[in-house]
Scaffold this motif. Structure first.
Motif, short mmCIF file in Angstrom:
data_model
loop_
_atom_site.label_atom_id
_atom_site.label_comp_id
_atom_site.label_asym_id
_atom_site.label_seq_id
_atom_site.Cartn_x
_atom_site.Cartn_y
_atom_site.Cartn_z
N GLY A 2 -11.99 -3.68 -4.17
CA GLY A 2 -11.20 -4.79 -3.67
C GLY A 2 -9.72 -4.71 -3.95
O GLY A 2 -9.00 -5.69 -3.73
N TRP A 3 -9.25 -3.57 -4.43
CA TRP A 3 -7.81 -3.38 -4.64
C TRP A 3 -7.14 -3.08 -3.31
O TRP A 3 -7.64 -2.30 -2.51
CB TRP A 3 -7.56 -2.22 -5.61
N ASP A 4 -5.99 -3.69 -3.08
CA ASP A 4 -5.22 -3.44 -1.87
C ASP A 4 -4.16 -2.38 -2.15
O ASP A 4 -3.41 -2.47 -3.13
CB ASP A 4 -4.52 -4.72 -1.39
N PRO A 5 -4.06 -1.35 -1.29
CA PRO A 5 -3.09 -0.28 -1.54
C PRO A 5 -1.66 -0.71 -1.26
O PRO A 5 -1.39 -1.52 -0.37
CB PRO A 5 -3.53 0.82 -0.57
N VAL A 6 -0.74 -0.17 -2.05
CA VAL A 6 0.70 -0.32 -1.84
C VAL A 6 1.24 1.06 -1.53
O VAL A 6 0.97 2.03 -2.25
CB VAL A 6 1.39 -0.89 -3.10
N GLN A 7 2.02 1.16 -0.45
CA GLN A 7 2.48 2.47 -0.02
C GLN A 7 3.99 2.60 -0.09
O GLN A 7 4.73 1.62 0.03
CB GLN A 7 1.99 2.76 1.40
N GLU A 8 4.42 3.82 -0.32
CA GLU A 8 5.83 4.19 -0.25
C GLU A 8 5.92 5.49 0.52
O GLU A 8 5.26 6.47 0.15
CB GLU A 8 6.41 4.37 -1.67
N ASP A 9 6.64 5.47 1.63
CA ASP A 9 6.75 6.65 2.50
C ASP A 9 5.39 7.15 2.94
O ASP A 9 5.14 8.36 3.00
CB ASP A 9 7.53 7.77 1.81
N GLY A 10 4.49 6.21 3.21
CA GLY A 10 3.17 6.57 3.72
C GLY A 10 2.17 7.05 2.69
O GLY A 10 1.05 7.43 3.04
N ARG A 11 2.54 7.01 1.41
CA ARG A 11 1.65 7.46 0.35
C ARG A 11 1.23 6.27 -0.51
O ARG A 11 2.05 5.39 -0.82
CB ARG A 11 2.33 8.50 -0.56
N THR A 12 -0.02 6.23 -0.92
CA THR A 12 -0.51 5.15 -1.78
C THR A 12 -0.03 5.40 -3.20
O THR A 12 -0.42 6.39 -3.83
CB THR A 12 -2.04 5.05 -1.74
N ILE A 13 0.81 4.49 -3.71
CA ILE A 13 1.40 4.70 -5.04
C ILE A 13 1.07 3.54 -6.00
O ILE A 13 1.48 3.57 -7.16
CB ILE A 13 2.93 4.91 -4.96
N ALA A 14 0.32 2.54 -5.53
CA ALA A 14 -0.05 1.41 -6.39
C ALA A 14 -1.16 0.62 -5.72
O ALA A 14 -1.48 0.84 -4.54
CB ALA A 14 1.16 0.52 -6.66
N LEU A 15 -1.75 -0.31 -6.49
CA LEU A 15 -2.81 -1.18 -5.99
C LEU A 15 -2.57 -2.60 -6.48
O LEU A 15 -2.03 -2.81 -7.57
CB LEU A 15 -4.18 -0.71 -6.51
N LEU A 16 -2.99 -3.59 -5.69
CA LEU A 16 -2.86 -4.99 -6.05
C LEU A 16 -4.21 -5.70 -5.88
O LEU A 16 -4.94 -5.43 -4.93
CB LEU A 16 -1.83 -5.69 -5.16
N ARG A 17 -4.50 -6.62 -6.82
CA ARG A 17 -5.71 -7.45 -6.73
C ARG A 17 -5.60 -8.61 -7.69
O ARG A 17 -5.36 -8.43 -8.87
CB ARG A 17 -6.97 -6.62 -7.08
N ASP A 18 -5.77 -9.82 -7.18
CA ASP A 18 -5.87 -11.01 -8.04
C ASP A 18 -4.73 -11.10 -9.06
O ASP A 18 -4.96 -11.31 -10.25
CB ASP A 18 -7.22 -11.03 -8.76
N ASN A 19 -3.50 -10.92 -8.60
CA ASN A 19 -2.32 -11.04 -9.47
C ASN A 19 -2.24 -9.96 -10.54
O ASN A 19 -1.51 -10.11 -11.52
CB ASN A 19 -2.26 -12.43 -10.11
N ALA A 20 -3.00 -8.90 -10.38
CA ALA A 20 -2.91 -7.73 -11.26
C ALA A 20 -2.51 -6.53 -10.40
O ALA A 20 -2.59 -6.57 -9.17
CB ALA A 20 -4.24 -7.47 -11.97
N SER A 21 -2.08 -5.46 -11.05
CA SER A 21 -1.72 -4.26 -10.31
C SER A 21 -2.10 -3.01 -11.08
O SER A 21 -2.22 -3.03 -12.32
CB SER A 21 -0.21 -4.24 -10.01
#
Length: 454
Positions: A70-89
């Motif tokens: 259930g983590w949502d990906p965060v991308q930079e220049d098309g690459r996944t560099i982080a994840l977000l879920r429920d106010n955590a990362s």
């Protein structure tokens, strides 16, 4: 280290707005929360090397695998560099150290469940990729040149700037891991008192959590080499902040300090602009060389606050930054230690009584000596172990008075048992690993990756 801030792009036109940002962190005690963060080293099970970002067994593959939870990906220049879920990362440090930045929670019980859930999720995905993770303060085996670099714009800027201002900044970026806790304050006076207590006692946390005695496979002579590294990273943005103990300290004085910290970057239009060494004061009047005529936004200020690295950092909360990373039990003990000291009025008073007559020289002797000597560092008529025993006693009492209980009726002081064992024995985690290295490991560092993996 943080990813780009999500603060609104509101232009800053007055210094008072910066002060107001810090003041906006004030909360009544009923709304105080606990935010725990920890970093860990990844390694490949077959050769113990740190995983690169790319590849079937790389860090991006790990992040992608974690999205099943259930983590949502965060991308930079098309690459996944982080994840977000429920106010955590979940974010990446420069060499791929994996960081959980937890949600703001009410109790240590909750934050320990959060940590355990994250470690279990990581273990499932990492196992499929034949990866493991280790909690220590400093990479025990690999050289700086053998560490990979993650494709994040801010890290490229920092990588090029660090050698200009210190000899160990690149080691800080690539070979260290920490655990920290972020805590609230009610008023400016409450912030000041907590800031002073936590700065003075930060070397105690460093000693109790000391777990970085190896460099490139051999003992390095330190208890916390991670802590020592900060003494030669960048003196413009590190240290004990002696001005915090001066009369009149408050939000305005901290803003002035931050304005004098050289910039790293400004994040605009989806990319990082290299402002390394430039002045936020110039930015405030539209004279930043890299962005001439442009004014900073509140997001620029939020990002800039994350680029100061003192032992305790003020944002809209106070961050305790002095501890080496470690096993699950100590990841829960660190927030318990500081909540016990700072979130109970009687404990905060007792902690202030313990440190209020420390001189500037004594505070810095503690900060500079603990990385070498840990609990054995002499102090006044005793040692840091004696100070640690007193601080731990205050923290235990504070947690018992908080009386935040789990379903079994246990209060949060149970999370300090691992620190009580350290104080009772006088042996830090570094001491115990050194004994194994010189004993049953036969001078070989490799067993640490099996015996102390999550």
């Amino acid at each position: 280290m943080s990813s780009p801030s999500h603060v609104a792009e509101t232009p800053i036109t007055d210094r008072n707005e910066l002060v107001a940002t810090l003041a906006s962190g004030e909360k009544p005690q009923a709304q105080w929360r606990i935010g725990t963060e920890h970093e860990k080293f990844g390694f490949r099970l077959d050769d113990l090397r740190p995983p690169t970002f790319d590849g079937d067994r790389g860090i991006e593959a790990l992040l992608t695998g974690l999205t099943r939870f259930g983590w949502d990906p965060v991308q930079e220049d098309g690459r996944t560099i982080a994840l977000l879920r429920d106010n955590a990362s979940v974010t990446l440090e420069p060499a791929g150290q994996l960081e959980l930045s937890g949600a703001a929670l009410e109790t240590i019980h909750q934050t320990c469940v959060e940590t355990g859930t994250h470690l279990n999720e990581v273990a499932q995905v990492a196992g499929e990729l034949q990866l493991g993770f280790l909690g220590m303060g400093f990479q025990p085996k690999w050289t700086r040149d053998e560490m990979p670099w993650m494709p994040k714009g801010r890290y490229k800027i920092m990588r090029e700037y660090m050698p200009k201002v210190g000899t160990l900044g690149l080691d800080m970026m690539t070979r260290t891991c920490t655990v920290q806790v972020n805590l609230d304050y009610a008023t400016e006076a409450d912030m000041v008192k907590k800031f002073r207590v936590s700065l003075a006692l930060q070397p105690i946390a460093t000693a109790l959590f000391a777990d970085s005695p190896f460099t490139e496979g051999a003992p390095n002579g330190y208890q916390s080499y991670r802590s020592h590294i900060w003494t030669d990273t960048d003196n413009d943005r590190t240290g004990m902040l002696d001005f915090v103990f001066e009369d009149g300290f408050g939000y305005e004085r901290y803003v002035d300090y931050l304005l004098d910290v050289p910039m790293y970057f400004s994040y605009r239009d989806g990319r990082y602009h290299d402002a390394s060494g430039q002045s936020f004061r110039d930015f405030m009047v539209g004279k930043l060389p890299v962005l001439p005529g442009q004014l900073p936004t509140l997001r620029d200020w939020s990002d800039h606050m994350t680029t100061a690295f003192p032992e305790v950092r003020l944002k809209k909360y106070l961050e305790m930054r002095g501890a080496d990373a470690g096993p699950w039990s100590r990841l829960c003990a660190l927030p318990a230690f500081w909540v016990g000291l700072l979130y109970d009025d009687a404990a905060l008073d007792a902690a202030w009584d313990l440190v209020r007559d420390f001189s500037l020289v004594e505070r810095n002797v503690l900060r500079d000596g603990v990385p070498w000597h840990g609990l054995k560092l002499p102090f006044r008529n005793g040692t840091v172990l004696d100070l640690s025993r007193e601080a731990l006693k205050i923290a235990v009492a504070g947690l018992k008075r908080r009386a935040a209980r789990n379903a079994d009726g246990q209060d949060e002081s149970k999370f300090l048992e691992v620190l009580q064992e350290i104080v009772d024995s006088g042996l830090t985690p570094a001491d115990r690993k050194l004994a194994l290295f010189h004993g049953e490991w036969g001078g070989n560092i490799d067993p640490v990756f099996k015996e102390f993996a999550y």
